[in-house]
Design an enzyme around this catalytic site. Structure first.
Site, mmCIF file in Angstrom:
data_model
loop_
_atom_site.group_PDB
_atom_site.id
_atom_site.type_symbol
_atom_site.label_atom_id
_atom_site.label_comp_id
_atom_site.label_asym_id
_atom_site.label_seq_id
_atom_site.Cartn_x
_atom_site.Cartn_y
_atom_site.Cartn_z
ATOM 1 C CG HIS A 1 2.230 4.260 0.036
ATOM 2 N ND1 HIS A 1 2.771 5.358 0.661
ATOM 3 C CD2 HIS A 1 2.334 3.239 0.918
ATOM 4 C CE1 HIS A 1 3.192 5.012 1.866
ATOM 5 N NE2 HIS A 1 2.926 3.737 2.044
ATOM 6 C CB THR B 1 -11.736 -5.554 -1.843
ATOM 7 O OG1 THR B 1 -12.644 -6.499 -2.417
ATOM 8 C CG2 THR B 1 -10.378 -6.211 -1.670
ATOM 9 N NE ARG C 1 -16.126 -12.568 -5.345
ATOM 10 C CZ ARG C 1 -15.781 -11.396 -5.887
ATOM 11 N NH1 ARG C 1 -16.309 -10.264 -5.459
ATOM 12 N NH2 ARG C 1 -14.909 -11.340 -6.871
#
Ligand SMILES: CC(C)(COP(=O)(O)OP(=O)(O)OC[C@H]1O[C@@H](n2cnc3c(N)ncnc32)[C@H](O)[C@@H]1OP(=O)(O)O)[C@@H](O)C(=O)NCCC(=O)NCCS
Length: 196
Positions: free
Chosen positions: A124, A176, A191
């Site tokens: 959003h 991510t 990681r």
């Protein structure tokens, strides 16, 4: 009605995957909420209890390749131009969520996805000067999961991420950034621990 009759006398849950291999039309549990118009399915697809597939407007139909398994209460949503495609022989365990808006979610072939994984190809908008609900969605780009990847329990994959062929992602990870092929990665954020 056909699904109910087919499942009569069958043991529950994954025992019913065998039904999907009896006919190219596969098996769709009677409690699943989906419309043929929202789906393009290969042969022998298994759709379990209370799975939801939802597509809004003229977004492209969700694509499921041959022998895809979508287990209990998985939810696929495609809206605002987002698309979802899942390659052949990919297995998605119970309660996974795929929400594609503004960019695609593309899952390769032979991918193993454990329970409660989430894939979100959008955020959003959250500029400070306006309520969040009034802001347009944003995206860092598509999510791509290449062939033969294994995602452990409760992995979350965010927009703009590519997970390379044959990678393993540990339970509870939040991915991510891109993960290279054959890497074993884990953690929040994920990681690389080592290579396979
Ligand atoms: C990622 C995974 C496959 C790695 O297994 P492994 O190679 O045997 O790794 P190790 O146990 O040797 O751990 C290596 C390091 O990574 C850490 N680690 C392992 N899994 C982790 C995870 N999920 N999140 C965060 N760190 C993790 C370990 O703590 C260890 O750290 P240290 O070196 O500082 O002690 C495994 O830990 C895992 O998460 N499996 C998923 C299980 C699952 O969800 N199954 C669902 C069935 S489909």
């Amino acid at each position: 009605m056909a699904s109910r009759l087919a499942a009569l006398g069958m043991l529950p849950y994954k025992n019913r995957v065998a039904l999907a291999w009896l006919h190219p039309n596969g098996y769709i549990a009677a409690s699943a909420e989906l419309s043929r118009a929202d789906l393009r399915m290969g042969p022998h697809v298994f759709i379990g209890e209370r799975v939801v597939v939802y597509r809004q407007g003229n977004t492209a139909p969700v694509e499921l390749g041959e022998g895809v398994e979508l287990h209990h209460e998985c939810m696929i949503e495609a809206f605002e131009g987002g698309t979802v495609s899942i390659g052949s022989r990919t297995t998605i365990q119970a309660r996974c969520n795929f929400a594609a808006a503004g960019a695609s979610i593309s899952i390769g072939s032979g991918v193993q996805i454990a329970q409660l994984c989430g894939f979100y190809s959008f955020d959003h908008g959250f500029m400070p000067n306006q309520p969040i609900y009034q802001q347009p969605i944003t995206t860092k780009g598509p999510i791509t999961i290449e062939d033969d990847v294994w995602l452990g329990f409760n992995v979350i994959v965010l927009s703009g991420v590519r997970i390379g062929q044959g990678a393993v992602i540990g339970a509870g990870s939040v991915v991510t950034r891109d993960i290279p092929s054959k890497a074993i990665a884990a953690g929040v954020p994920a990681r690389v621990l080592r290579m396979r």
